[in-house]
Design an enzyme around this catalytic site. Sequence first.
Site, short mmCIF file in Angstrom:
data_model
loop_
_atom_site.label_atom_id
_atom_site.label_comp_id
_atom_site.label_asym_id
_atom_site.label_seq_id
_atom_site.Cartn_x
_atom_site.Cartn_y
_atom_site.Cartn_z
N GLY A 111 0.79 -1.23 0.00
CA GLY A 111 0.00 0.00 0.00
C GLY A 111 0.82 1.28 0.00
O GLY A 111 0.30 2.34 0.37
N LYS A 112 2.07 1.22 -0.47
CA LYS A 112 2.88 2.46 -0.52
C LYS A 112 2.19 3.50 -1.41
O LYS A 112 2.05 4.66 -1.02
CB LYS A 112 4.28 2.18 -1.07
N LYS A 156 8.00 8.49 -8.40
CA LYS A 156 8.37 7.09 -8.23
C LYS A 156 9.63 6.90 -9.08
O LYS A 156 9.54 6.57 -10.28
CB LYS A 156 7.22 6.19 -8.71
N ASP A 181 1.53 3.12 -10.97
CA ASP A 181 1.74 3.90 -9.73
C ASP A 181 2.16 5.32 -10.07
O ASP A 181 1.62 6.30 -9.54
CB ASP A 181 2.89 3.31 -8.89
N GLY A 208 9.43 -1.79 -3.96
CA GLY A 208 9.53 -2.96 -3.09
C GLY A 208 9.70 -2.54 -1.64
O GLY A 208 9.07 -1.60 -1.18
N PRO A 266 -7.77 2.16 7.28
CA PRO A 266 -8.60 0.96 7.30
C PRO A 266 -8.65 0.27 5.94
O PRO A 266 -8.33 0.88 4.91
CB PRO A 266 -9.98 1.51 7.68
N1 ATP Z 1 -6.21 0.07 2.99
C1 ATP Z 1 -6.43 -0.65 1.91
N2 ATP Z 1 -7.65 -1.24 1.73
C2 ATP Z 1 -7.89 -2.00 0.64
N3 ATP Z 1 -7.01 -2.23 -0.34
C3 ATP Z 1 -5.79 -1.66 -0.23
C4 ATP Z 1 -5.44 -0.87 0.90
N4 ATP Z 1 -4.15 -0.45 0.72
C5 ATP Z 1 -3.74 -0.97 -0.45
N5 ATP Z 1 -4.71 -1.68 -1.03
C6 ATP Z 1 -4.66 -2.38 -2.31
O1 ATP Z 1 -3.54 -3.27 -2.27
C7 ATP Z 1 -2.89 -3.31 -3.53
C8 ATP Z 1 -1.44 -2.91 -3.33
O2 ATP Z 1 -1.38 -1.54 -2.96
P1 ATP Z 1 -0.28 -0.58 -3.58
O3 ATP Z 1 -0.24 -0.73 -5.06
O4 ATP Z 1 -0.50 0.78 -3.04
O5 ATP Z 1 1.03 -1.26 -2.95
P2 ATP Z 1 2.56 -0.82 -3.16
O6 ATP Z 1 3.26 -1.10 -1.89
O7 ATP Z 1 2.61 0.55 -3.69
O8 ATP Z 1 3.02 -1.86 -4.26
P3 ATP Z 1 4.34 -1.77 -5.20
O9 ATP Z 1 5.45 -2.39 -4.43
O10 ATP Z 1 3.93 -2.56 -6.42
O11 ATP Z 1 4.59 -0.33 -5.53
C9 ATP Z 1 -3.66 -2.36 -4.45
O12 ATP Z 1 -4.60 -3.10 -5.18
C10 ATP Z 1 -4.38 -1.42 -3.48
O13 ATP Z 1 -5.55 -0.86 -4.02
MG MG Z 2 3.35 1.24 -5.48
#
Ligand code: ATP
Ligand code: MG
Length: 243
Positions: A16-17, A39, A57, A122, A208
Amino acid sequence: MKHNAIFITGTDTNVGKTFVTLLLMKKLQSLGYLVQGIKPVASGCIRNDDGLLVNEDALRLQHTSSHFYSYPMINPIAYQDSIAPHIAAQRASQLLTKQSLIDAIERSLKLDAGLYLIEGCGGWTIPLNLHERYSQVIVAMKLPVMVVIGMRLGCLNHALLTMDHLTQSHTPVLGWVANVIDPTFEALDENIQTLQHCIKSPLLATVPYHSCSNDLEINWNLESIFKNISIAVKDVTNRVDIE
Ligand SMILES: Nc1ncnc2c1ncn2[C@@H]1O[C@H](COP(=O)(O)OP(=O)(O)OP(=O)(O)O)[C@@H](O)[C@H]1O
Ligand SMILES: [Mg+2]
């Protein structure tokens, strides 16, 4: 040189970053900040109509930022394959080094576009090549860090290893965000309490789980989610002002 920037790392990929960064951008914009999401390194890109490799992203960060800058300023290093960046770089016959990444980030920061939120790739200490890590770039640039902890089984180990490494490298940590990515995660509150007990830096937000998480326009109560963010961000902007 001090930068008006926060580096957003996470306990893993897919924690979720981006999601937290986008919410944070909205929150900071509501407080009157001009914010710019970038990014610097992204793998998993597709070619757009102009033949440019673009990443989802980075596009979301570009569109949520206060200014609209050209794509390469948001994501200067883009790889097609959705794999670890140093392997993607090898496959693309490109050299990804600590210095090339510092130069790329510095170029984007020169836009002077307000407060930068820089999304990592990552987890914290992902390799750039067989000898250098992404974490070394952030340590060298002395950027303050925010850690997104993806709240799911196994997160305690990932979170504490990340925090220990940040402490050992004397990296300033603004705080961490508990992002609830697994709605079935048992004992969420106890896990958050454990992390609060073990981590010195403050819990800045608890985000949440939201079933339509791709829709940022839903009625998020950003006021109650990011309770402690103003102090952390003032800390960053003050440091730059003092400089
Ligand atoms: N609080 C949340 N509630 C529901 N879904 C979430 C939540 N946070 C993240 N997600 C979902 O989880 C998935 C991964 O989130 P995100 O892409 O932000 O991760 P990331 O850490 O940025 O990944 P990456 O390493 O690929 O950049 C996405 O589909 C996002 O919509
Ligand atoms: Mg990301």
